[in-house]
Design a protein around this motif. Structure first.
Motif, PDB file in Angstrom:
ATOM      1  N   ASN A   1      46.520  30.563  32.397  1.00 38.46           N
ATOM      2  CA  ASN A   1      45.676  31.032  33.494  1.00 38.46           C
ATOM      3  C   ASN A   1      45.785  32.556  33.620  1.00 38.46           C
ATOM      4  OD1 ASN A   1      45.065  28.310  34.268  1.00 38.46           O
ATOM      5  ND2 ASN A   1      47.076  28.215  35.262  1.00 38.46           N
ATOM      6  N   LEU A   2      44.689  33.177  34.013  1.00 34.19           N
ATOM      7  CA  LEU A   2      44.651  34.632  34.154  1.00 34.19           C
ATOM      8  C   LEU A   2      44.504  35.013  35.622  1.00 34.19           C
ATOM      9  CD1 LEU A   2      42.265  35.618  31.207  1.00 34.19           C
ATOM     10  CD2 LEU A   2      44.770  35.472  31.200  1.00 34.19           C
ATOM     11  N   TYR A   3      45.216  36.062  36.012  1.00 35.92           N
ATOM     12  CA  TYR A   3      45.165  36.562  37.381  1.00 35.92           C
ATOM     13  C   TYR A   3      44.927  38.066  37.349  1.00 35.92           C
ATOM     14  CZ  TYR A   3      47.849  32.219  37.920  1.00 35.92           C
ATOM     15  OH  TYR A   3      48.285  30.915  37.845  1.00 35.92           O
ATOM     16  N   ASP A   4      44.018  38.521  38.177  1.00 35.06           N
ATOM     17  CA  ASP A   4      43.836  39.962  38.373  1.00 35.06           C
ATOM     18  C   ASP A   4      44.115  40.251  39.833  1.00 35.06           C
ATOM     19  OD1 ASP A   4      43.059  42.617  38.480  1.00 35.06           O
ATOM     20  OD2 ASP A   4      40.923  42.145  38.583  1.00 35.06           O
ATOM     21  N   VAL A   5      45.102  41.113  40.092  1.00 36.83           N
ATOM     22  CA  VAL A   5      45.470  41.455  41.465  1.00 36.83           C
ATOM     23  C   VAL A   5      45.115  42.919  41.704  1.00 36.83           C
ATOM     24  CG1 VAL A   5      47.283  41.412  43.205  1.00 36.83           C
ATOM     25  CG2 VAL A   5      47.403  39.838  41.257  1.00 36.83           C
ATOM     26  N   GLU A   6      44.211  43.159  42.640  1.00 39.53           N
ATOM     27  CA  GLU A   6      43.709  44.497  42.920  1.00 39.53           C
ATOM     28  C   GLU A   6      44.096  44.930  44.327  1.00 39.53           C
ATOM     29  OE1 GLU A   6      41.850  46.483  40.752  1.00 39.53           O
ATOM     30  OE2 GLU A   6      42.287  44.951  39.258  1.00 39.53           O
ATOM     31  N   MET A   7      44.592  46.164  44.456  1.00 39.61           N
ATOM     32  CA  MET A   7      44.880  46.722  45.765  1.00 39.61           C
ATOM     33  C   MET A   7      43.700  47.586  46.194  1.00 39.61           C
ATOM     34  SD  MET A   7      47.009  46.868  48.283  1.00 39.61           S
ATOM     35  CE  MET A   7      48.586  46.303  47.614  1.00 39.61           C
ATOM     36  N   GLN A   8      43.122  47.264  47.344  1.00 38.82           N
ATOM     37  CA  GLN A   8      41.975  47.996  47.870  1.00 38.82           C
ATOM     38  C   GLN A   8      42.359  48.614  49.214  1.00 38.82           C
ATOM     39  OE1 GLN A   8      38.711  48.069  46.186  1.00 38.82           O
ATOM     40  NE2 GLN A   8      40.096  47.367  44.573  1.00 38.82           N
TER      41      GLN A   8
ATOM     42  N   GLY B   1      31.583  42.672  47.252  1.00 38.42           N
ATOM     43  CA  GLY B   1      30.917  41.621  46.492  1.00 38.42           C
ATOM     44  C   GLY B   1      30.552  42.041  45.078  1.00 38.42           C
ATOM     45  N   PRO B   2      29.766  43.115  44.924  1.00 38.32           N
ATOM     46  CA  PRO B   2      29.431  43.590  43.579  1.00 38.32           C
ATOM     47  C   PRO B   2      30.654  43.969  42.758  1.00 38.32           C
ATOM     48  CG  PRO B   2      27.962  44.573  45.195  1.00 38.32           C
ATOM     49  CD  PRO B   2      29.038  43.857  45.964  1.00 38.32           C
ATOM     50  N   ARG B   3      31.655  44.540  43.420  1.00 41.20           N
ATOM     51  CA  ARG B   3      32.864  44.945  42.696  1.00 41.20           C
ATOM     52  C   ARG B   3      33.589  43.711  42.130  1.00 41.20           C
ATOM     53  NH1 ARG B   3      36.553  49.472  42.832  1.00 41.20           N
ATOM     54  NH2 ARG B   3      35.088  50.543  44.195  1.00 41.20           N
ATOM     55  N   MET B   4      33.729  42.673  42.937  1.00 40.30           N
ATOM     56  CA  MET B   4      34.395  41.462  42.467  1.00 40.30           C
ATOM     57  C   MET B   4      33.578  40.791  41.364  1.00 40.30           C
ATOM     58  SD  MET B   4      36.136  39.750  45.880  1.00 40.30           S
ATOM     59  CE  MET B   4      37.461  38.946  44.969  1.00 40.30           C
ATOM     60  N   ARG B   5      32.261  40.823  41.497  1.00 39.83           N
ATOM     61  CA  ARG B   5      31.402  40.248  40.461  1.00 39.83           C
ATOM     62  C   ARG B   5      31.624  40.944  39.127  1.00 39.83           C
ATOM     63  NH1 ARG B   5      24.757  40.536  40.511  1.00 39.83           N
ATOM     64  NH2 ARG B   5      24.454  40.069  38.298  1.00 39.83           N
ATOM     65  N   TYR B   6      31.710  42.283  39.155  1.00 34.74           N
ATOM     66  CA  TYR B   6      31.864  43.015  37.898  1.00 34.74           C
ATOM     67  C   TYR B   6      33.257  42.811  37.300  1.00 34.74           C
ATOM     68  CZ  TYR B   6      30.986  46.434  34.317  1.00 34.74           C
ATOM     69  OH  TYR B   6      30.800  47.022  33.094  1.00 34.74           O
TER      70      TYR B   6
ATOM     71  N   PRO C   1      36.557  57.154  35.162  1.00 33.20           N
ATOM     72  CA  PRO C   1      35.544  56.209  34.683  1.00 33.20           C
ATOM     73  C   PRO C   1      35.455  54.920  35.484  1.00 33.20           C
ATOM     74  CG  PRO C   1      37.414  56.325  33.158  1.00 33.20           C
ATOM     75  CD  PRO C   1      37.579  57.452  34.127  1.00 33.20           C
ATOM     76  N   GLU C   2      36.477  54.577  36.276  1.00 38.24           N
ATOM     77  CA  GLU C   2      36.455  53.336  37.035  1.00 38.24           C
ATOM     78  C   GLU C   2      35.699  53.465  38.348  1.00 38.24           C
ATOM     79  OE1 GLU C   2      38.992  55.287  36.719  1.00 38.24           O
ATOM     80  OE2 GLU C   2      40.055  55.535  38.602  1.00 38.24           O
ATOM     81  N   THR C   3      35.237  54.697  38.676  1.00 39.77           N
ATOM     82  CA  THR C   3      34.604  54.919  39.971  1.00 39.77           C
ATOM     83  C   THR C   3      33.248  54.239  40.036  1.00 39.77           C
ATOM     84  OG1 THR C   3      34.206  56.642  41.625  1.00 39.77           O
ATOM     85  CG2 THR C   3      33.361  57.040  39.412  1.00 39.77           C
ATOM     86  N   ASN C   4      32.712  54.063  41.244  1.00 45.86           N
ATOM     87  CA  ASN C   4      31.417  53.426  41.412  1.00 45.86           C
ATOM     88  C   ASN C   4      30.450  54.379  42.100  1.00 45.86           C
ATOM     89  OD1 ASN C   4      31.702  53.140  44.401  1.00 45.86           O
ATOM     90  ND2 ASN C   4      33.337  51.728  43.826  1.00 45.86           N
ATOM     91  N   GLU C   5      29.189  53.973  42.203  1.00 47.11           N
ATOM     92  CA  GLU C   5      28.139  54.852  42.716  1.00 47.11           C
ATOM     93  C   GLU C   5      28.391  55.265  44.165  1.00 47.11           C
ATOM     94  OE1 GLU C   5      24.168  53.525  41.980  1.00 47.11           O
ATOM     95  OE2 GLU C   5      24.593  52.917  39.912  1.00 47.11           O
ATOM     96  N   THR C   6      28.921  54.343  44.961  1.00 43.82           N
ATOM     97  CA  THR C   6      29.196  54.655  46.364  1.00 43.82           C
ATOM     98  C   THR C   6      30.249  55.751  46.483  1.00 43.82           C
ATOM     99  OG1 THR C   6      28.667  52.383  47.010  1.00 43.82           O
ATOM    100  CG2 THR C   6      29.932  53.690  48.574  1.00 43.82           C
ATOM    101  N   ASP C   7      31.320  55.633  45.683  1.00 44.91           N
ATOM    102  CA  ASP C   7      32.388  56.643  45.706  1.00 44.91           C
ATOM    103  C   ASP C   7      31.856  57.998  45.248  1.00 44.91           C
ATOM    104  OD1 ASP C   7      34.944  54.320  44.546  1.00 44.91           O
ATOM    105  OD2 ASP C   7      34.233  54.773  46.559  1.00 44.91           O
ATOM    106  N   VAL C   8      31.016  57.992  44.194  1.00 41.73           N
ATOM    107  CA  VAL C   8      30.448  59.244  43.672  1.00 41.73           C
ATOM    108  C   VAL C   8      29.582  59.900  44.739  1.00 41.73           C
ATOM    109  CG1 VAL C   8      28.891  60.245  41.959  1.00 41.73           C
ATOM    110  CG2 VAL C   8      30.526  58.506  41.263  1.00 41.73           C
ATOM    111  N   PHE C   9      28.762  59.098  45.418  1.00 45.33           N
ATOM    112  CA  PHE C   9      27.893  59.643  46.468  1.00 45.33           C
ATOM    113  C   PHE C   9      28.710  60.304  47.575  1.00 45.33           C
ATOM    114  CE2 PHE C   9      24.366  60.160  49.214  1.00 45.33           C
ATOM    115  CZ  PHE C   9      24.742  59.746  50.485  1.00 45.33           C
ATOM    116  N   LYS C  10      29.759  59.601  48.025  1.00 49.31           N
ATOM    117  CA  LYS C  10      30.596  60.162  49.093  1.00 49.31           C
ATOM    118  C   LYS C  10      31.255  61.468  48.662  1.00 49.31           C
ATOM    119  CE  LYS C  10      31.706  55.763  51.368  1.00 49.31           C
ATOM    120  NZ  LYS C  10      32.784  54.803  51.703  1.00 49.31           N
ATOM    121  N   GLN C  11      31.730  61.503  47.407  1.00 48.33           N
ATOM    122  CA  GLN C  11      32.400  62.706  46.922  1.00 48.33           C
ATOM    123  C   GLN C  11      31.422  63.868  46.806  1.00 48.33           C
ATOM    124  OE1 GLN C  11      35.878  62.932  46.324  1.00 48.33           O
ATOM    125  NE2 GLN C  11      35.170  65.016  46.546  1.00 48.33           N
ATOM    126  N   ILE C  12      30.201  63.566  46.331  1.00 45.99           N
ATOM    127  CA  ILE C  12      29.199  64.626  46.192  1.00 45.99           C
ATOM    128  C   ILE C  12      28.770  65.148  47.561  1.00 45.99           C
ATOM    129  CG2 ILE C  12      26.798  65.053  45.519  1.00 45.99           C
ATOM    130  CD1 ILE C  12      27.302  63.320  43.056  1.00 45.99           C
TER     131      ILE C  12
END
Length: 285
Positions: free
Chosen positions: A74-81, A89-94, A250-261
């Motif tokens: 079995n595989l497990y991915d544990v992410e700290m947010q 939702g989109p992040r978990m889907r990807y 490279p792991e960043t997403n569009e929302t993070d890029v927008f906020k930073q810009i």
């Protein structure tokens, strides 16, 4: 006493990675998030594992915080947010799709896909419902007794939630919130280990250095982006900043890029938010 009195808790990247490399600790945390699952002994742990795709190397890659395989396969991915970017939702889907593609070679049957558990440890409530634990499966819309058994489970632990009497889950919540764990057991061991890390000058220096490095990377990305775009106007500034941030993180997403810009260009920027988002989307493909 340390000049830097900051306490680095479980949600800190360096602390989280160090704790999760211990197989006993790792299993206990996963088991707390999955009380109805018998987590078999942990076989392997990869921290900050980068996944691409075996079929298309041009596809966007994703970096898993903690990728775990147990002795049953079995595989497990544990992410700290820590920050709520409103994209859970989109992040978990990807992340889920990236895990699947990385474990299935071309020509293999879909039944060869491993059972996967995607666990997001969130320092916020992404749904605002106050639950400590959210669990997601696929069901028929009209009859939930009909399940689409795809061997994938998505779990979100909301450290600000309530409604559970499970001792291990409550201790995991305390761990995430830096609350004192009174009872003896493995979670007390984990908390003691975190305190040891904080009391270790060398580890504290590593954690401070990691924080500074992240700030410097952001500053460099801002500087490079502004320099690239200055001569060609505001549209090229957004494009240059997007490409630079994408290159640096490279792991960043569009929302993070927008906020930073938006933070970089200031309130007097000539482009509307929708214009900026359109340019970001075009250059994040």
């Amino acid at each position: 006493m340390f000049e830097d009195q900051k306490f680095y808790g479980f949600t800190n990247d360096e602390i989280f990675g160090s704790i999760m490399q211990n197989k006993r600790f790792c299993k206990a945390i996963i088991q707390a998030a999955l009380p109805d699952v018998n987590v078999v002994s942990v076989e392997s742990i990869d921290t900050q594992k980068e996944l691409g795709t075996k079929s298309d190397k041009r596809s966007k890659s994703v970096r898993l915080d903690i990728a775990v395989k147990d002795k049953a396969g079995n595989l497990y991915d544990v992410e700290m947010q820590v920050n709520n970017n409103h994209d859970i939702g989109p992040r978990m889907r990807y992340y889920q799709s990236s895990m699947d593609r990385d474990t299935l070679d071309r020509g293999e049957p879909y039944t060869s896909l491993s059972r996967t558990y995607l666990i997001f440890l969130c320092a916020f409530d992404p749904f605002g419902k106050g639950k400590l634990r959210y669990s997601f499966h696929l069901y028929d819309d009209e009859n939930k007794s009909i399940q689409l058994k795809n061997n994938a489970e998505n779990i979100i632990i909301n450290s600000k939630g309530s409604g559970s009497e499970d001792v291990d889950l409550l201790n995991l919540q305390k761990l995430m919130n830096d609350d004192k764990i009174e009872s003896k057991g493995i979670f007390k061991e984990i908390q003691n280990k975190i305190q040891e890390y904080n009391d270790d000058p060398k580890r504290r220096n590593l954690m401070r250095t990691a924080e500074l490095r992240m700030k410097e990377e952001t500053a460099v990305a801002e500087k490079r982006g502004i320099e690239r775009g200055r001569e060609k106007g505001d549209k090229n500034t957004v494009k240059a900043l997007t490409l630079t941030i994408k290159e640096m993180r490279p792991e960043t997403n569009e929302t993070d890029v927008f906020k930073q810009i938006k933070k970089t260009v200031g309130s007097d920027f000539s482009l509307s938010d929708s214009d900026i988002k359109a340019i970001i989307h075009q250059n994040m493909k």
